[in-house]
Design a protein around this motif. Structure first.
Motif, PDB file in Angstrom:
ATOM      1  N   GLN A 188      37.022  39.579 -27.825  1.00  0.00           N
ATOM      2  CA  GLN A 188      38.063  38.956 -28.634  1.00  0.00           C
ATOM      3  C   GLN A 188      38.328  39.793 -29.878  1.00  0.00           C
ATOM      4  OE1 GLN A 188      39.868  35.702 -28.392  1.00  0.00           O
ATOM      5  NE2 GLN A 188      40.988  36.985 -29.847  1.00  0.00           N
ATOM      6  N   HIS A 189      39.598  40.082 -30.158  1.00  0.00           N
ATOM      7  CA  HIS A 189      39.955  40.754 -31.396  1.00  0.00           C
ATOM      8  C   HIS A 189      39.969  39.730 -32.530  1.00  0.00           C
ATOM      9  CE1 HIS A 189      42.141  44.214 -29.101  1.00  0.00           C
ATOM     10  NE2 HIS A 189      40.848  44.424 -29.232  1.00  0.00           N
ATOM     11  N   PRO A 247      49.370  37.056 -32.287  1.00  0.00           N
ATOM     12  CA  PRO A 247      49.085  35.841 -31.510  1.00  0.00           C
ATOM     13  C   PRO A 247      47.718  35.841 -30.834  1.00  0.00           C
ATOM     14  CG  PRO A 247      51.313  36.633 -31.081  1.00  0.00           C
ATOM     15  CD  PRO A 247      50.638  37.690 -31.887  1.00  0.00           C
ATOM     16  N   LEU A 248      47.251  37.014 -30.406  1.00  0.00           N
ATOM     17  CA  LEU A 248      45.991  37.072 -29.674  1.00  0.00           C
ATOM     18  C   LEU A 248      44.778  37.215 -30.587  1.00  0.00           C
ATOM     19  CD1 LEU A 248      46.976  39.331 -26.629  1.00  0.00           C
ATOM     20  CD2 LEU A 248      46.858  36.834 -26.756  1.00  0.00           C
ATOM     21  N   ASP A 249      44.996  37.513 -31.863  1.00  0.00           N
ATOM     22  CA  ASP A 249      43.873  37.593 -32.792  1.00  0.00           C
ATOM     23  C   ASP A 249      43.376  36.196 -33.117  1.00  0.00           C
ATOM     24  OD1 ASP A 249      44.234  40.270 -32.773  1.00  0.00           O
ATOM     25  OD2 ASP A 249      45.114  40.409 -34.775  1.00  0.00           O
ATOM     26  N   ALA A 250      42.080  36.063 -33.349  1.00  0.00           N
ATOM     27  CA  ALA A 250      41.488  34.753 -33.619  1.00  0.00           C
ATOM     28  C   ALA A 250      40.427  34.891 -34.699  1.00  0.00           C
ATOM     29  CB  ALA A 250      40.874  34.164 -32.345  1.00  0.00           C
ATOM     30  N   PRO A 251      40.131  33.809 -35.408  1.00  0.00           N
ATOM     31  CA  PRO A 251      39.033  33.865 -36.381  1.00  0.00           C
ATOM     32  C   PRO A 251      37.704  34.153 -35.698  1.00  0.00           C
ATOM     33  CG  PRO A 251      40.377  31.888 -36.683  1.00  0.00           C
ATOM     34  CD  PRO A 251      40.787  32.496 -35.380  1.00  0.00           C
ATOM     35  N   LEU A 252      36.796  34.748 -36.430  1.00  0.00           N
ATOM     36  CA  LEU A 252      35.458  35.000 -35.909  1.00  0.00           C
ATOM     37  C   LEU A 252      34.747  33.673 -35.687  1.00  0.00           C
ATOM     38  CD1 LEU A 252      33.165  37.064 -35.282  1.00  0.00           C
ATOM     39  CD2 LEU A 252      32.478  36.812 -37.676  1.00  0.00           C
ATOM     40  N   THR A 253      34.213  33.490 -34.496  1.00  0.00           N
ATOM     41  CA  THR A 253      33.492  32.268 -34.173  1.00  0.00           C
ATOM     42  C   THR A 253      32.088  32.613 -33.685  1.00  0.00           C
ATOM     43  OG1 THR A 253      34.391  32.288 -31.923  1.00  0.00           O
ATOM     44  CG2 THR A 253      35.572  30.980 -33.567  1.00  0.00           C
TER      45      THR A 253
END
Length: 713
Positions: free
Chosen positions: A329-330, A532-538
């Motif tokens: 995941q980016h 759109p494809l970037d997400a917060p670090l989880t």
């Protein structure tokens, strides 16, 4: 166990009692495992214990030897890992805050004092004691093997085998060198399992444990190289060099062992500091030869013997696969602060449930620079002060970091940047609040680990209204431009309006300039557009029950492996062995075991990761929406004077004294401290760390408590 590493309980002693029982059970299991290692070379083990054990564990599912190995060598260490997961989960439930307070003198302080040992670097007395005990274990095994085996070799017995006495002894010595090397190999992967429950159970972190991996790696390769050379000499003296290319259908395969050793030697050659520092890319890429090293090792020695080292590699494989899943995941890069000293601070969006302690690290990959290279950086943010962002500071010193700095600091930086992250990794808790004063000594970019500590203490002092130690930061820089790193002590947003509750004093030394620069260039903020494809670090396995999820994955994957390989053995391999004149090939059996281990880990880890990913999907969307920058998306550079020139920055500037053309007198700074407890943290060049360690270990000041923060990648 290190009592200072465990977080303090909140109310009642239920969890405390359970955790104490778990720690006692783990200690008992490991004690029994050590007894086994000590007894392994003795005649009592070979003639009495092992035959009895094999007689009771022989089945058509695991054969004559495999069941015994799983029971006494593999299961204990995996059980300790599971107990560690439960222990850490209970500690997390009873945790008040990331930073632990403690009163009184720690009885282990004298054992934690640093020592500088040539070849080992800075080690505590505890580390040195355990290292010497481990060396003693290896020497005991080797000496006992030699004593018992050489006593059986006589001129008559050697002549019967067609060899001279020294040749027979060399043959036996070569075998035993390999057996002892496998003991060191058993522990080789534990220190580099970043999300390890075993390390945190012991109060250790993966970055601090890299040196143990280095020590073990040298020991492993020394024994295995001696093992291989001894056999080559033996074959040459007995005119059997053709043995080098033999790949037996059953038993030990010589060619597989040589391929394994060759991969190990290439890997080993690039690990020495001079090569590793000057040619990091060469070191990085050749280190992946460990896969070939282990694969051919299994084919060389067979599945039963390889199972002795299985637990450490099994846990490492789970951790490595979970890191692979997380890195797909980016992560959304929100902003950057560009400093004139060729340094940038990167600010990423994160889920509010991702909590970490000061001095934690994370690994970063930027595909546009290199799709394969991952580099570790100390986290400079505080999860308490900045709940939705996580930051790292990167100084352009090597090829990779220079390219990244040039990319972001260019006049026209990119609108967005694809970045993948593994982590964060850090200690389960820290104990800075037990000190009256924290003296932090940093050289150059070595200041960056202390920024996370200062930010955490800002939150403690301003928000929680708890007592915090006074802070003395001693920073040495080459040029005045490097002073701008101190501007990053306060986050780009979210700093308290004033720092009155935090006693902070910064003594900055510019060693190569006699006077201030004519003008000081300001830092520049760069904002990036969302994708759109970037997400917060989880978190990889959820925010709340990640240790229980890890325990479930470890247990499930091992059970899947046992059931799968047991079924295959019973209904495929066993009928072949029983009903034909040929025995099932050892190499094929070993390859199947490797395949089933990998498949079991992939199945269990993927299920756990996907399940937690689905649970946190809604939270991720909300976090990304909340982290949208207030600057216009069309704006690439945002000179936000609301933060860069705010009152907190002015308050910070008043706490900084700059000295030009001199170096800090560390002895004066440390020996003049009269506080009852002074925590001394140092990060920077080797010479600086050794200098501070020598001062703290001199015995001239009993109130100094040393801790080194460094990387050995």
């Amino acid at each position: 166990m290190d009592p200072q590493r465990s977080p303090p309980p909140r109310g009642g002693g239920g969890n405390r009692g359970i955790r104490a029982a778990i720690a006692a059970a783990a200690a008992a299991v490991f004690g029994g495992y050590l007894v086994l290692l000590v007894g392994m070379p003795t005649n009592a083990y070979k003639q009495t214990w092992l035959p009895l054990l094999r007689a009771k564990t022989t089945t058509t599912y695991f054969g004559t030897n495999q069941g015994a190995t799983f029971m006494v060598f593999t299961s204990p260490l995996l059980l300790i890992a599971l107990l560690g997961c439960v222990y850490l989960h209970l500690g997390k439930k009873s945790e008040i805050n990331n930073i632990k307070s403690g009163d009184g003198e720690n009885r282990l302080d004298i054992w934690k004092r640093p020592m500088i040992i040539k070849g080992l670097g800075i080690v505590s007395r505890i580390e040195l004691a355990f290292f010497l005990m481990f060396i003693a274990l290896l020497i005991w095994n080797l000496a006992t093997y030699f004593h018992n085996d050489f006593a059986k070799i006589t001129p008559k017995s050697a002549a019967q085998s067609g060899h001279k006495v020294w040749e027979a002894k060399l043959d036996m010595a070569a075998l035993r060198l390999g057996l002892v090397g496998n003991i060191a190999l058993t522990f080789l992967f534990f220190p580099v399992t970043r999300g390890s429950s075993v390390l945190q159970f012991l109060g250790l972190t993966s970055e601090a444990s890299v040196k143990y991996h280095i020590w073990l790696g040298h020991i492993v390769m020394t024994f295995f190289t001696a093992h291989g050379l001894a056999y080559v000499i033996f074959w040459a003296s007995t005119h059997q060099l053709s043995q080098m290319v033999k790949w037996e259908n059953t038993g030990v395969s010589n060619l597989a062992g040589e391929l394994s050793l060759l991969a190990g030697l290439i890997l080993w050659a690039t690990t020495f500091p001079r090569i590793r520092r000057r040619m990091f890319e060469l070191f990085f890429y050749t280190h992946h030869l460990y896969t070939l090293f282990l694969f051919f090792f299994v084919l060389h020695v067979g599945t039963s013997f390889a199972s002795i080292m299985l637990p450490g590699f099994f846990l490492f494989l789970i951790d490595r696969y979970l890191r692979f899943l997380q890195s797909r995941q980016h992560v959304r890069l929100v902003s950057a602060r560009v400093l004139p000293c060729h340094t940038v601070e990167l600010n990423f969006s994160k889920s509010k449930g991702v909590n970490y302690t000061p001095t934690s690290i994370m690994f970063i990959n930027v595909p546009s620079i290199s799709k394969l290279q991952w580099h570790p950086f100390t986290i400079s943010s505080s999860s308490s002060l900045e709940s939705d962002k996580i930051s790292v500071i990167i100084k352009g010193e090597g090829k990779w970091t220079t390219k990244l700095n040039d990319l972001i600091a260019s006049p026209t930086p990119p609108d967005r940047l694809d970045v993948s992250i593994e982590g964060p990794y850090g200690p389960a808790s820290t104990d800075f609040l037990r000190h009256d004063l924290l003296v932090m000594v940093g050289g150059g970019s070595g200041v960056t680990p202390f920024i996370s500590i200062i930010r955490e203490l800002i939150h403690t002092a301003e928000t929680l209204n708890r007592r915090s130690p006074r802070i003395l930061l001693i920073a040495a820089f080459r040029n005045s431009a490097d002073l701008t790193i101190l501007d990053l002590i306060l986050p780009i947003s979210g700093a308290p309006p004033h720092l009155s509750n935090l006693s902070l004093q910064v003594e900055a030394y510019v060693t190569r300039e006699k006077q201030p620069a004519p003008e000081k260039k300001a830092a520049r903020a760069v904002w990036f557009k969302p994708a759109p494809l970037d997400a917060p670090l989880t978190a990889t396995l959820g925010d709340d029950n990640n240790w229980l999820w890890l325990a479930a994955i470890v247990a499930a994957s091992f059970v899947i492996y046992l059931v799968s390989i047991g079924t295959l053995t019973r209904f495929y391999i066993y009928p072949v062995d029983r009903n034909s004149n040929k025995v099932y090939a050892s190499a094929a059996r070993g390859a199947l075991h490797v395949a089933f281990v990998c498949a079991a880990v992939a199945a269990a880890a993927t299920a756990g990761f996907v399940w937690n990913k689905a649970r946190s999907a809604a939270t991720q969307i909300r976090s990304m929406e909340g982290a949208t920058p207030t600057a216009s998306p069309e704006s690439c550079c945002y000179n936000a004077d609301r933060e860069m020139e705010s009152l907190p920055q002015q308050s910070l500037a008043e706490s900084v004294n700059v000295h030009y053309g001199e170096r800090p007198d560390l002895k004066r700074y440390l020996f003049e401290r009269k506080e009852s407890s002074v925590g001394v943290l140092v990060c920077g060049p080797k010479k600086l760390r050794h200098q501070v360690a020598n001062i703290c270990s001199s015995g001239l000041a009993e109130n100094l408590h040393f801790e080194s923060i460094s990387f050995s990648w």
